[in-house]
Every structure is written in C-alpha cells, then in structure tokens.
Design a protein around this motif. Structure first.
Motif, mmCIF file in Angstrom:
data_model
loop_
_atom_site.group_PDB
_atom_site.id
_atom_site.type_symbol
_atom_site.label_atom_id
_atom_site.label_comp_id
_atom_site.label_asym_id
_atom_site.label_seq_id
_atom_site.Cartn_x
_atom_site.Cartn_y
_atom_site.Cartn_z
ATOM 1 N N UNK A 79 0.830 -1.193 0.000
ATOM 2 C CA UNK A 79 0.000 0.000 0.000
ATOM 3 C C UNK A 79 0.872 1.254 0.000
ATOM 4 N N UNK A 80 0.283 2.334 -0.458
ATOM 5 C CA UNK A 80 1.009 3.595 -0.601
ATOM 6 C C UNK A 80 1.020 4.350 0.726
ATOM 7 N N UNK A 81 1.868 3.881 1.646
ATOM 8 C CA UNK A 81 1.991 4.560 2.932
ATOM 9 C C UNK A 81 3.347 4.223 3.530
ATOM 10 N N UNK A 82 3.797 5.078 4.436
ATOM 11 C CA UNK A 82 5.037 4.798 5.157
ATOM 12 C C UNK A 82 4.782 3.665 6.143
ATOM 13 N N UNK A 83 5.740 2.766 6.242
ATOM 14 C CA UNK A 83 5.586 1.623 7.143
ATOM 15 C C UNK A 83 6.865 1.492 7.974
ATOM 16 N N UNK A 84 6.925 2.222 9.094
ATOM 17 C CA UNK A 84 8.124 2.140 9.928
ATOM 18 C C UNK A 84 8.267 0.759 10.550
ATOM 19 N N UNK A 85 9.476 0.420 10.934
ATOM 20 C CA UNK A 85 9.706 -0.863 11.587
ATOM 21 C C UNK A 85 8.856 -0.971 12.844
ATOM 22 N N UNK A 86 8.305 -2.150 13.038
ATOM 23 C CA UNK A 86 7.430 -2.353 14.194
ATOM 24 C C UNK A 86 8.225 -2.609 15.465
ATOM 25 N N UNK A 87 9.489 -3.021 15.307
ATOM 26 C CA UNK A 87 10.259 -3.401 16.486
ATOM 27 C C UNK A 87 9.759 -4.703 17.078
#
Length: 213
Positions: A79-87
């Motif tokens: 999807x067209x969105x930022x996906x930071x690391x979840x940790x």
C-alpha cells in the motif's frame, strides 16, 4: 484517551500483511477503505499496536514484522503509505502443543492474540488458545477451526474471565461468505439442506501465499 490495544498475531501471511499495512495507511491518511466499523466501544483502527508475531516459515522467523509481511510467498500488494519498523521480531510458532508454555511466556505484553494461521489444523489452533488462556490474553480466531465452539475451550476461558471470539473471519470476501450465500440461495429455491461442507482447493503454491506462515 484510549490506550493502545496490544495485539499479538499468529500467522504472517497475506491477512496479517493487509492488517498491518491497513492500520499504517489509516494512521497516515485517515483512509477507511475496507473498514466496516472504524470505532468499536471507543477503540479506533489506529489504536491497535502489534507487540508479538508468530510464524513457522524459517524465512520470516527473526525478521521484523513489517519486513516479514512482504516476503514470498505473500503477495498482498504494498500500500502507498510509510511503514516504519514495528520493532517486533517474528517468533517461531507452534506446530503442535509441545511449546505452549514458550508461546505463553512470549505473550506477556499482549492483551489480544489474533489467530490468523491456515485453517485445517485445529490441534494447533487449540494449542495457541491454551497459550493465550495461560497468559491471561483474549483469543480471536479468524479461521474455520472450531475453537470458540469447543465446549472445553470455552469453559476454560469463561473460568479465566477472558474473551474468546470467532470462529471464522466471515467479514472478508472469502470461501465462507460465498458458501453461506450459496446455501441461502438454495434454501430460497425450496431445497431442504441436511448438511454442507466447503473444500479449499487452490493451485500449487496458492495456499502458502495466504497461509500465515
């Protein structure tokens, strides 16, 4: 202010990929595409926080959840969105009931365990439910395996005062929804239904693409 709901997931397949990305997309843009109920009892889509993940795929174990959801054979689109690391590193999941205590210990920071592994392995589903009960965590079964319909499992969660929800993720457009729609159609046409069952038949590799491994 509503606190975050701490969720652990079993299965890092396409369903989990859609969920993780969908929450990220909502937080970034407010999009509610595909969401039927954006708020349930004051808890909104963006209030879900992932704290643990379990899988059996050796390629996914040890990877961050937001990285593992894109590994083959998963094929849900990015999807067209930022996906930071979840940790949240993906932890080795269960193949039977021998490591229930290990999984229960890993659920220490969770409030809900979302079971989204392949259907057809009821003994594994029951093992995860037992791990959730042991850890004092609510259990949501998205598969067709009979967990909340199992009187023994139900009584265990009732005694522990824990929520037990499921069975089957019939809110998506999958085989269960199609099956039920066909049954209603047959009844409307005057046929008497005695019993029914559904078989998940896919081309080679297709099951693995949505297997939550």
């Amino acid at each position: 202010m509503i606190k975050k709901v701490r969720v652990a997931v079993v299965g890092v397949g396409n369903n989990t990929s859609a969920l993780v990305q969908g929450i990220a997309l909502h937080r970034e843009s407010g999009s509610l595409v595909g969401v039927r109920r954006p708020i349930v009892d004051g808890i909104a889509v963006g209030d879900i926080e992932f704290v643990a993940a379990f899988a059996t795929s050796k390629e996914k174990i040890g990877r961050d959840l937001t990285e593992a959801i894109f590994l083959p054979p998963n094929n849900f689109p990015r999807l067209n969105c930022d996906l930071p690391r979840a940790g949240v590193p993906v932890t080795e999941g269960l193949v039977d009931a021998t490591a229930v205590d290990r999984v229960a210990a890993a659920l220490g920071g969770a409030e809900v365990l979302l079971y989204s592994a392949p259907s057809g392995r009821p003994e594994v589903a029951r093992a995860y439910a037992e791990a959730a009960r042991t850890a004092g965590v609510a259990f949501i079964n998205t598969t067709a395996d009979p967990i909340s319909r199992d009187p023994q499992v139900m009584s265990g969660f009732e005694a522990a005062g824990l929520p037990l929800l499921g069975d089957d993720l019939a809110s998506q457009f999958g085989t269960s929804v199609v099956h039920n729609a066909l049954l209603r159609l047959l009844q409307e046409r005057g046929l008497t239904l005695v019993s029914s069952y559904q078989v998940k038949a896919c081309p080679a590799g297709a099951v693995a693409a949505d297997d939550g491994a």
